[in-house]
Design a protein around this motif. Structure first.
Motif, PDB file in Angstrom:
ATOM      1  N   LYS B  54      26.022  30.421 -45.194  1.00 28.73           N
ATOM      2  CA  LYS B  54      26.679  31.703 -44.972  1.00 28.73           C
ATOM      3  C   LYS B  54      27.224  31.815 -43.557  1.00 28.73           C
ATOM      4  CE  LYS B  54      23.668  34.191 -48.172  1.00 28.73           C
ATOM      5  NZ  LYS B  54      22.668  35.240 -48.338  1.00 28.73           N
ATOM      6  N   VAL B  55      28.130  32.786 -43.383  1.00 33.12           N
ATOM      7  CA  VAL B  55      28.529  33.186 -42.046  1.00 33.12           C
ATOM      8  C   VAL B  55      27.639  34.354 -41.649  1.00 33.12           C
ATOM      9  CG1 VAL B  55      30.914  32.422 -42.282  1.00 33.12           C
ATOM     10  CG2 VAL B  55      30.316  34.767 -42.928  1.00 33.12           C
ATOM     11  N   PRO B  56      27.455  34.645 -40.351  1.00 34.72           N
ATOM     12  CA  PRO B  56      28.017  33.887 -39.237  1.00 34.72           C
ATOM     13  C   PRO B  56      27.143  32.678 -38.850  1.00 34.72           C
ATOM     14  CG  PRO B  56      26.848  35.793 -38.407  1.00 34.72           C
ATOM     15  CD  PRO B  56      26.739  35.864 -39.904  1.00 34.72           C
ATOM     16  N   VAL B  57      27.794  31.703 -38.225  1.00 37.54           N
ATOM     17  CA  VAL B  57      27.068  30.632 -37.548  1.00 37.54           C
ATOM     18  C   VAL B  57      27.635  30.546 -36.150  1.00 37.54           C
ATOM     19  CG1 VAL B  57      26.608  28.139 -37.425  1.00 37.54           C
ATOM     20  CG2 VAL B  57      26.605  29.295 -39.630  1.00 37.54           C
ATOM     21  N   LEU B  58      26.739  30.469 -35.165  1.00 33.78           N
ATOM     22  CA  LEU B  58      27.162  30.244 -33.786  1.00 33.78           C
ATOM     23  C   LEU B  58      26.903  28.780 -33.489  1.00 33.78           C
ATOM     24  CD1 LEU B  58      27.999  31.675 -31.019  1.00 33.78           C
ATOM     25  CD2 LEU B  58      25.597  31.458 -30.431  1.00 33.78           C
ATOM     26  N   LEU B  59      27.883  28.123 -32.912  1.00 36.40           N
ATOM     27  CA  LEU B  59      27.707  26.731 -32.506  1.00 36.40           C
ATOM     28  C   LEU B  59      27.813  26.685 -30.986  1.00 36.40           C
ATOM     29  CD1 LEU B  59      27.459  23.981 -34.075  1.00 36.40           C
ATOM     30  CD2 LEU B  59      29.858  23.641 -33.554  1.00 36.40           C
ATOM     31  N   HIS B  60      26.733  26.313 -30.315  1.00 33.03           N
ATOM     32  CA  HIS B  60      26.749  26.257 -28.857  1.00 33.03           C
ATOM     33  C   HIS B  60      26.471  24.841 -28.415  1.00 33.03           C
ATOM     34  CE1 HIS B  60      24.940  27.617 -24.740  1.00 33.03           C
ATOM     35  NE2 HIS B  60      26.208  27.295 -24.636  1.00 33.03           N
ATOM     36  N   ASN B  61      27.462  24.218 -27.787  1.00 40.96           N
ATOM     37  CA  ASN B  61      27.345  22.819 -27.381  1.00 40.96           C
ATOM     38  C   ASN B  61      26.838  21.957 -28.541  1.00 40.96           C
ATOM     39  OD1 ASN B  61      28.269  23.400 -24.796  1.00 40.96           O
ATOM     40  ND2 ASN B  61      26.195  23.802 -24.031  1.00 40.96           N
ATOM     41  N   GLY B  62      27.395  22.182 -29.708  1.00 40.29           N
ATOM     42  CA  GLY B  62      27.077  21.362 -30.871  1.00 40.29           C
ATOM     43  C   GLY B  62      25.837  21.779 -31.640  1.00 40.29           C
ATOM     44  N   LYS B  63      25.085  22.761 -31.115  1.00 42.88           N
ATOM     45  CA  LYS B  63      23.859  23.170 -31.810  1.00 42.88           C
ATOM     46  C   LYS B  63      24.101  24.467 -32.587  1.00 42.88           C
ATOM     47  CE  LYS B  63      20.991  21.904 -28.002  1.00 42.88           C
ATOM     48  NZ  LYS B  63      19.692  21.878 -27.385  1.00 42.88           N
ATOM     49  N   PRO B  64      23.812  24.432 -33.902  1.00 39.77           N
ATOM     50  CA  PRO B  64      24.112  25.600 -34.732  1.00 39.77           C
ATOM     51  C   PRO B  64      22.952  26.594 -34.809  1.00 39.77           C
ATOM     52  CG  PRO B  64      23.453  23.769 -36.132  1.00 39.77           C
ATOM     53  CD  PRO B  64      23.312  23.300 -34.712  1.00 39.77           C
ATOM     54  N   ILE B  65      23.322  27.885 -34.855  1.00 35.45           N
ATOM     55  CA  ILE B  65      22.321  28.935 -35.075  1.00 35.45           C
ATOM     56  C   ILE B  65      22.853  29.864 -36.156  1.00 35.45           C
ATOM     57  CG2 ILE B  65      20.994  30.815 -34.008  1.00 35.45           C
ATOM     58  CD1 ILE B  65      22.278  29.095 -31.363  1.00 35.45           C
ATOM     59  N   ALA B  66      22.026  30.201 -37.132  1.00 36.44           N
ATOM     60  CA  ALA B  66      22.433  31.087 -38.223  1.00 36.44           C
ATOM     61  C   ALA B  66      21.542  32.323 -38.259  1.00 36.44           C
ATOM     62  CB  ALA B  66      22.352  30.341 -39.546  1.00 36.44           C
ATOM     63  N   GLU B  67      21.989  33.332 -39.049  1.00 34.93           N
ATOM     64  CA  GLU B  67      21.322  34.644 -39.155  1.00 34.93           C
ATOM     65  C   GLU B  67      21.736  35.520 -37.973  1.00 34.93           C
ATOM     66  OE1 GLU B  67      18.435  35.423 -41.830  1.00 34.93           O
ATOM     67  OE2 GLU B  67      20.160  34.213 -42.433  1.00 34.93           O
ATOM     68  N   SER B  68      22.458  36.592 -38.251  1.00 33.81           N
ATOM     69  CA  SER B  68      23.087  37.336 -37.150  1.00 33.81           C
ATOM     70  C   SER B  68      22.094  37.876 -36.122  1.00 33.81           C
ATOM     71  CB  SER B  68      23.988  38.465 -37.658  1.00 33.81           C
ATOM     72  OG  SER B  68      23.239  39.478 -38.290  1.00 33.81           O
ATOM     73  N   LEU B  69      20.949  38.415 -36.559  1.00 34.73           N
ATOM     74  CA  LEU B  69      20.003  38.950 -35.573  1.00 34.73           C
ATOM     75  C   LEU B  69      19.376  37.835 -34.738  1.00 34.73           C
ATOM     76  CD1 LEU B  69      18.178  41.923 -37.382  1.00 34.73           C
ATOM     77  CD2 LEU B  69      20.177  41.978 -35.886  1.00 34.73           C
ATOM     78  N   VAL B  70      19.150  36.668 -35.347  1.00 32.77           N
ATOM     79  CA  VAL B  70      18.635  35.514 -34.602  1.00 32.77           C
ATOM     80  C   VAL B  70      19.690  35.086 -33.579  1.00 32.77           C
ATOM     81  CG1 VAL B  70      17.880  33.084 -34.776  1.00 32.77           C
ATOM     82  CG2 VAL B  70      17.168  34.728 -36.505  1.00 32.77           C
ATOM     83  N   ILE B  71      20.952  35.089 -34.001  1.00 31.65           N
ATOM     84  CA  ILE B  71      22.043  34.719 -33.091  1.00 31.65           C
ATOM     85  C   ILE B  71      22.134  35.701 -31.925  1.00 31.65           C
ATOM     86  CG2 ILE B  71      24.539  34.386 -32.856  1.00 31.65           C
ATOM     87  CD1 ILE B  71      24.596  33.610 -35.850  1.00 31.65           C
ATOM     88  N   LEU B  72      22.013  37.002 -32.221  1.00 29.61           N
ATOM     89  CA  LEU B  72      22.104  38.006 -31.151  1.00 29.61           C
ATOM     90  C   LEU B  72      21.004  37.791 -30.100  1.00 29.61           C
ATOM     91  CD1 LEU B  72      22.989  41.336 -33.051  1.00 29.61           C
ATOM     92  CD2 LEU B  72      24.509  39.827 -31.783  1.00 29.61           C
ATOM     93  N   GLU B  73      19.788  37.492 -30.552  1.00 26.53           N
ATOM     94  CA  GLU B  73      18.701  37.236 -29.600  1.00 26.53           C
ATOM     95  C   GLU B  73      19.008  35.984 -28.773  1.00 26.53           C
ATOM     96  OE1 GLU B  73      15.439  38.741 -29.208  1.00 26.53           O
ATOM     97  OE2 GLU B  73      15.167  39.927 -31.025  1.00 26.53           O
ATOM     98  N   TYR B  74      19.578  34.977 -29.409  1.00 31.68           N
ATOM     99  CA  TYR B  74      19.940  33.744 -28.704  1.00 31.68           C
ATOM    100  C   TYR B  74      21.001  34.031 -27.640  1.00 31.68           C
ATOM    101  CZ  TYR B  74      21.830  29.135 -27.679  1.00 31.68           C
ATOM    102  OH  TYR B  74      22.257  28.000 -27.022  1.00 31.68           O
ATOM    103  N   ILE B  75      22.004  34.820 -28.015  1.00 25.03           N
ATOM    104  CA  ILE B  75      23.069  35.168 -27.070  1.00 25.03           C
ATOM    105  C   ILE B  75      22.474  35.906 -25.873  1.00 25.03           C
ATOM    106  CG2 ILE B  75      25.091  36.668 -26.756  1.00 25.03           C
ATOM    107  CD1 ILE B  75      25.910  35.951 -29.650  1.00 25.03           C
ATOM    108  N   GLU B  76      21.586  36.852 -26.149  1.00 25.94           N
ATOM    109  CA  GLU B  76      20.943  37.623 -25.085  1.00 25.94           C
ATOM    110  C   GLU B  76      20.161  36.725 -24.133  1.00 25.94           C
ATOM    111  OE1 GLU B  76      21.193  40.431 -23.876  1.00 25.94           O
ATOM    112  OE2 GLU B  76      19.299  41.292 -23.226  1.00 25.94           O
ATOM    113  N   GLU B  77      19.468  35.733 -24.700  1.00 24.82           N
ATOM    114  CA  GLU B  77      18.623  34.869 -23.870  1.00 24.82           C
ATOM    115  C   GLU B  77      19.415  33.805 -23.128  1.00 24.82           C
ATOM    116  OE1 GLU B  77      15.782  33.555 -26.791  1.00 24.82           O
ATOM    117  OE2 GLU B  77      14.750  35.494 -26.802  1.00 24.82           O
ATOM    118  N   THR B  78      20.635  33.535 -23.599  1.00 28.33           N
ATOM    119  CA  THR B  78      21.422  32.444 -23.006  1.00 28.33           C
ATOM    120  C   THR B  78      22.404  32.948 -21.961  1.00 28.33           C
ATOM    121  OG1 THR B  78      21.236  31.243 -25.088  1.00 28.33           O
ATOM    122  CG2 THR B  78      22.950  30.501 -23.571  1.00 28.33           C
ATOM    123  N   TRP B  79      23.064  34.099 -22.236  1.00 27.30           N
ATOM    124  CA  TRP B  79      24.025  34.653 -21.290  1.00 27.30           C
ATOM    125  C   TRP B  79      23.497  35.968 -20.779  1.00 27.30           C
ATOM    126  CZ3 TRP B  79      25.768  32.335 -25.934  1.00 27.30           C
ATOM    127  CH2 TRP B  79      26.447  31.113 -25.741  1.00 27.30           C
TER     128      TRP B  79
END
Lengths: 231, 227
Positions: B54-79
């Motif tokens: 499913k969408v969305p998938v975030l790909l950061h430097n080749g590493k994929p993350i799925a599930e929008s709330l999981v992605i949001l937490e990742y974005i918060e912790e990375t930037w």
């Protein structure tokens, strides 16, 4: 225990959601008071603590309530930063743990409930779905156990371990009540050895309710569900 | 350091728009890849999200993350710029609680109420209104769920701010009214008025046409895939 830093867990002895919070507190050595809640006859205090869902578990820390087991677990990890850390430090690894925890929480629990609360063809489909999902998990956890050997101790146990254990550590009792094999070592060997490793931990062993008591409540839940669906 | 950030999304999906909004709020440059989620998911999407496809998938430097709330937490912790979560663990827990409430209870109830057949409508609407009432209480007179600025809960509630009103127009059934939920109604305005938010929303008329098109058929609840 002084008022400062007082921790109270409102839970229910057979609930995997409250069990995982109990385990987290015990593994981290956090002293807490446990309050057993009657879910058939909910106390006004519980309804006040969790007005949105009216459910357990609720963790009350310094008088402030937090509901939703996964939210509580992350709160515990961020507030008591001693080992075991329930989540890794690296953001990508944290995302992987959260992803698979969400998979167990949303996919596996729902399917397990289907298997428990139905019979006939619906249940058979549930059993097939369960195996399929456990096989997906089997693939997924390879990234956590790259050498194929889950080595878990009280210092490295994590969020996914606690959540999975809270649902499946007593799988033998579930299988006994259902008369169905859920955890099949031939089909999901890594999941099996993971579960075995978890069940060897003293705190996990001690947290599993007595066999007869758990079997009785599972039987009751199943019979109740089958009765109401055929009514 | 050059970074590769890609978002696999679908133009009408509130879940994939959440991810884009969070990246924009933090000033992160990304490449967007539109997926045809109804007819033809790309091999890359299936490779990066083999579990749910499913969408969305975030790909950061080749590493994929799925599930929008999981992605949001990742974005918060990375930037770290423009945080979308509070620092205090208790306040953070509250934000996560409301985000979960939106995904587990609120959005499914709203969707069901929007598309229910006549005989199921009353009960579905009652449940949806209970959820909206709860959110009204959670907002507690604040400008945003996040306080003075847009936060995780506001981002997670994007469906309510934009999609809900359009569905209401398409179906002719009103759920979120200014009379019944004054604070929440005002919040939808505040939210979509933010320029960064506005840029990250799908065009109203395109979405309206999409819903009108599908109004006759039965639809599945909005999960990560379906929109």
């Amino acid at each position: 225990m002084g008022e400062e830093n007082k921790v109270i867990l409102h839970g229910m002895w057979a609930s995997p959601f409250s069990k995982r919070v109990e385990l987290a507190l015990k593994f981290k050595g956090i002293p807490f008071e446990y309050v057993e809640e009657n879910l058939k006859n909910k106390r006004p205090e519980l309804l006040q603590l969790n007005p949105v869902h009216k459910e357990i578990p609720v963790l009350v820390h310094n008088g402030k309530p937090i509901a939703e087991s996964l939210v509580i677990l992350e709160y515990i990890d961020e507030t008591w930063m001693n080992s075991p850390r329930l989540l890794p430090q690296d953001p990508y690894k944290r995302a992987r743990v959260r992803f698979w925890t969400s998979f167990v929480q949303q996919q596996l629990i729902e399917t397990l409930l289907t298997v428990f609360e139905t019979d006939g063809e619906t249940q058979e489909k549930g059993v097939r779905d369960m195996l399929e999902k456990l096989q997906v998990l089997e693939e997924g956890i390879k990234e956590f156990f790259p050498d194929g050997n889950p080595c878990i101790d009280s210092n490295n146990i994590g969020l996914l371990d606690l959540v999975f254990s809270s649902v499946f550590s007593h799988y033998e009792i579930q299988e006994e009540v259902l008369g169905i094999k859920i955890i099949n070592i031939e089909k999901i060997p890594l999941v099996c050895s993971w579960l075995t490793a978890l069940n060897q931990l003293t705190l996990v062993k001690e947290s599993i309710p007595p066999h007869d008591k758990l079997a009785a409540i599972f039987k009751f839940v199943r019979e109740d569900a089958l009765k109401s669906s055929s009514a | 350091m050059s970074e590769e950030v890609k978002v696999f999304g679908a133009w009408g999906s509130p879940f994939s728009r959440r991810v884009e909004l969070a990246l924009r709020l933090k000033g992160v440059q990304y490449e967007y890849i539109e997926e045809d989620i109804f007819n033809n998911k790309s091999p890359l999407l299936l490779k990066y999200n083999p579990v749910h496809k499913k969408v969305p998938v975030l790909l950061h430097n080749g590493k994929p993350i799925a599930e929008s709330l999981v992605i949001l937490e990742y974005i918060e912790e990375t930037w770290k710029s423009n945080p979308i979560l509070p620092e205090d663990p208790y306040d953070k827990a509250m934000a996560r609680f409301w985000a979960k409430f939106l995904d587990d209870k609120c959005l499914p109830a709203l969707w069901k109420a929007g598309w229910s057949p006549e005989n199921e409508r009353e009960k579905a609407v009652e449940e949806a209104c209970e959820c909206l009432k709860t959110l009204e209480g959670a907002l507690n007179g604040k400008r945003f769920f996040g306080g003075a600025t847009v936060g995780l809960v506001d981002i997670a509630a994007n469906f309510i701010a934009h999609w809900l009103g359009i569905i209401q127009e398409a179906t002719g059934h009103e759920l979120l009214s200014a009379e019944k939920f004054p604070h929440l109604f005002k919040w939808t305005d505040e939210f979509v008025s933010c320029s960064i938010v506005k840029e990250s929303l799908p065009p109203r008329d395109k979405l309206l046409a999409f819903f009108k098109d599908r109004i006759a058929g039965a639809m599945d609840a909005p999960t990560e895939a379906s929109k």
